[in-house]
Enzyme design. Sequence first.
Site, mmCIF file in Angstrom:
data_model
loop_
_atom_site.group_PDB
_atom_site.id
_atom_site.type_symbol
_atom_site.label_atom_id
_atom_site.label_comp_id
_atom_site.label_asym_id
_atom_site.label_seq_id
_atom_site.Cartn_x
_atom_site.Cartn_y
_atom_site.Cartn_z
ATOM 1 N N ARG A 168 0.828 -1.064 -0.094
ATOM 2 C CA ARG A 168 0.089 0.090 -0.168
ATOM 3 C C ARG A 168 0.530 1.134 -0.134
ATOM 4 O O ARG A 168 0.590 2.196 -0.815
ATOM 5 C CB ARG A 168 -0.628 -0.191 1.354
ATOM 6 C CG ARG A 168 -1.704 1.079 1.591
ATOM 7 C CD ARG A 168 -3.275 1.022 2.400
ATOM 8 N NE ARG A 168 -2.478 0.810 3.602
ATOM 9 C CZ ARG A 168 -3.628 0.784 4.895
ATOM 10 N NH1 ARG A 168 -5.105 0.912 4.109
ATOM 11 N NH2 ARG A 168 -3.230 0.840 5.511
ATOM 12 N N LYS A 183 11.553 -1.464 6.559
ATOM 13 C CA LYS A 183 11.286 -2.353 7.762
ATOM 14 C C LYS A 183 10.078 -2.666 8.177
ATOM 15 O O LYS A 183 9.368 -1.963 8.910
ATOM 16 C CB LYS A 183 11.861 -0.991 9.275
ATOM 17 C CG LYS A 183 13.099 -1.225 10.576
ATOM 18 C CD LYS A 183 12.474 -1.093 11.768
ATOM 19 C CE LYS A 183 10.985 -2.201 12.051
ATOM 20 N NZ LYS A 183 11.516 -3.496 12.374
ATOM 21 N N PRO A 184 10.457 -3.904 8.015
ATOM 22 C CA PRO A 184 9.162 -4.965 9.163
ATOM 23 C C PRO A 184 9.657 -4.743 10.222
ATOM 24 O O PRO A 184 10.470 -4.620 10.777
ATOM 25 C CB PRO A 184 9.814 -6.253 7.759
ATOM 26 C CG PRO A 184 10.647 -6.221 7.888
ATOM 27 C CD PRO A 184 11.324 -4.554 7.602
ATOM 28 N N SER A 240 1.487 1.711 15.574
ATOM 29 C CA SER A 240 0.593 2.061 17.838
ATOM 30 C C SER A 240 0.752 2.984 17.383
ATOM 31 O O SER A 240 2.019 4.121 16.580
ATOM 32 C CB SER A 240 1.511 1.115 18.348
ATOM 33 O OG SER A 240 2.621 1.163 18.678
ATOM 34 N N GLU A 261 -0.606 6.047 9.930
ATOM 35 C CA GLU A 261 -2.100 5.057 10.683
ATOM 36 C C GLU A 261 -1.467 4.415 11.780
ATOM 37 O O GLU A 261 -1.209 3.699 12.013
ATOM 38 C CB GLU A 261 -1.938 4.451 9.090
ATOM 39 C CG GLU A 261 -3.068 4.676 8.474
ATOM 40 C CD GLU A 261 -2.764 3.534 7.311
ATOM 41 O OE1 GLU A 261 -1.824 2.908 6.959
ATOM 42 O OE2 GLU A 261 -4.204 3.408 7.192
ATOM 43 N N CYS A 295 -6.596 -3.041 13.008
ATOM 44 C CA CYS A 295 -6.584 -1.826 13.668
ATOM 45 C C CYS A 295 -8.080 -1.583 13.337
ATOM 46 O O CYS A 295 -8.763 -0.267 14.107
ATOM 47 C CB CYS A 295 -5.660 -0.443 12.715
ATOM 48 S SG CYS A 295 -5.841 -0.596 11.083
ATOM 49 N N GLU A 391 -7.148 -0.193 23.470
ATOM 50 C CA GLU A 391 -6.978 -0.482 22.246
ATOM 51 C C GLU A 391 -6.411 -2.286 22.745
ATOM 52 O O GLU A 391 -5.354 -2.195 23.192
ATOM 53 C CB GLU A 391 -5.984 -0.934 21.130
ATOM 54 C CG GLU A 391 -6.120 -1.120 19.867
ATOM 55 C CD GLU A 391 -5.199 -1.197 18.808
ATOM 56 O OE1 GLU A 391 -4.168 -0.255 19.338
ATOM 57 O OE2 GLU A 391 -5.611 -0.865 17.579
#
Length: 409
Positions: A168, A183-184, A240, A261, A295, A391
């Site tokens: 995306r 960076k995953p 987060s 996001e 999310c 959350e």
Amino acid sequence: MVLVYSLDVSAPLLRTQGYVDGRWISAASVFPVLDPATGQEIVRVSDCGPAEAKQAVDAAYKAFHSWKQYTAKERSVLLRKWFELLLLHKDELAQLITFECGKPMRESLGEISYSASFLEWFSEEARRVYGDIVPSPAKDRKLLLLKQPVGVASIITPWNFPSAMITRKVGAALAAGCTVVVKPAEDTPLSALALAELAEQAGIPAGVFNVVPCSRESTPSVGRVLCTDPLVAKISFTGSTATGKVLLKMAADTVKKVSMELGGHAPFIVFDSADLDKAVGGAMASKFRNSGQTCVCSNRFLVQSAVYDRFVEKLGGAMDAELRLGHGSEPDTTQGPLINARAAEKVLHQISDAVSRGAKVVKGGKRLDGSFMEPTLLADVTADMLCTKEETFGPLVPVIRQVQTGDRD
Ligand code: NAP
């Protein structure tokens, strides 16, 4: 009986090194990638540090100068090819997601279609980066607006959509003529590295798409390079809210462009006038996808008092009928594990906090083996409980009774 699950993915797609400047690179150490359903190690991956991150930024900066000169059509064709390769390898890519992130295969296959759709969309949009001609206030001036790529983008992504969150962001960046360093998340580097392999097969030039996998210990130092290096123009982050704030602070000194996001805390509201079967169907769909780890998962359920008891009863019935816990590669699994033990502990903590303040456990409530959590339904939840304030990111449904002002009279 102990069931053994093994990943069946061909070698080129199961990469364990970083990908920088079109080359696979090792780092001084490695970190394990675990199957969250079994706790078993899948592979060990190069633990890139700040040196590798800097190398990747430099490579992306060098590549930017040529990539931005590609025509819109050339960029479009390469993104399209990358999209087609994702679809060609969708079964293997979905397996990678299931094994590193725990998702049921059906959801993983859905994520690959979703992930590929971003490359398809941006391959088409790549050709439509139009400018504008603006009426000038002065007779001797012309005002032309041009859209230009900003440069190197740092892409920092979460584990819950390990493929789609990358495409995306990267689809848009590459279509515009920017280059990227990805960076995953520590838990899910394999999907990112498989994307790099397919980018290479698609012919995306060296340095345009770089991946620096790293352990949670190395993340702050890698993140510092990606968020402060003067050669980085833009940061795109999904994750987060707490991490987003850290990145924003680091980005401030060099005034980088940022897209954030961040976390969610969505309410699910049921009025007395609702069709309860539809409400229950909506609650199941919005709460239990990816075991509650998206999310947009509903986090707190506000139900008007006249339908409260019936809603709780019907929802409990649907949970019994529809939810099956297990390894994501089992065909009837609908609920995989949570991503790791910390995630399961967080849900458990919210449940014990709620129970200590008077909530009633209607279903579930327990942590099972590894990071599996029972899907849990809590009634008599009140607004002072932790689960209504933060959350959850897990399979917990806290239901709050909403009393109308009129009801109290
Ligand atoms: P997270 O802890 O913020 O991690 C997200 C990414 O940030 C990971 O790659 C993580 O690396 C990295 N990171 C953490 N500290 C960093 C630092 N100092 N510098 C650079 N990178 C850093 O979030 P998460 O727990 O993985 O993901 C769940 C959260 O993401 C939830 O709050 C969820 O709502 C949110 N989310 C939002 C959306 C949306 O569309 N708004 C979509 C998906 C998820 P490590 O893995 O190595 O720690």
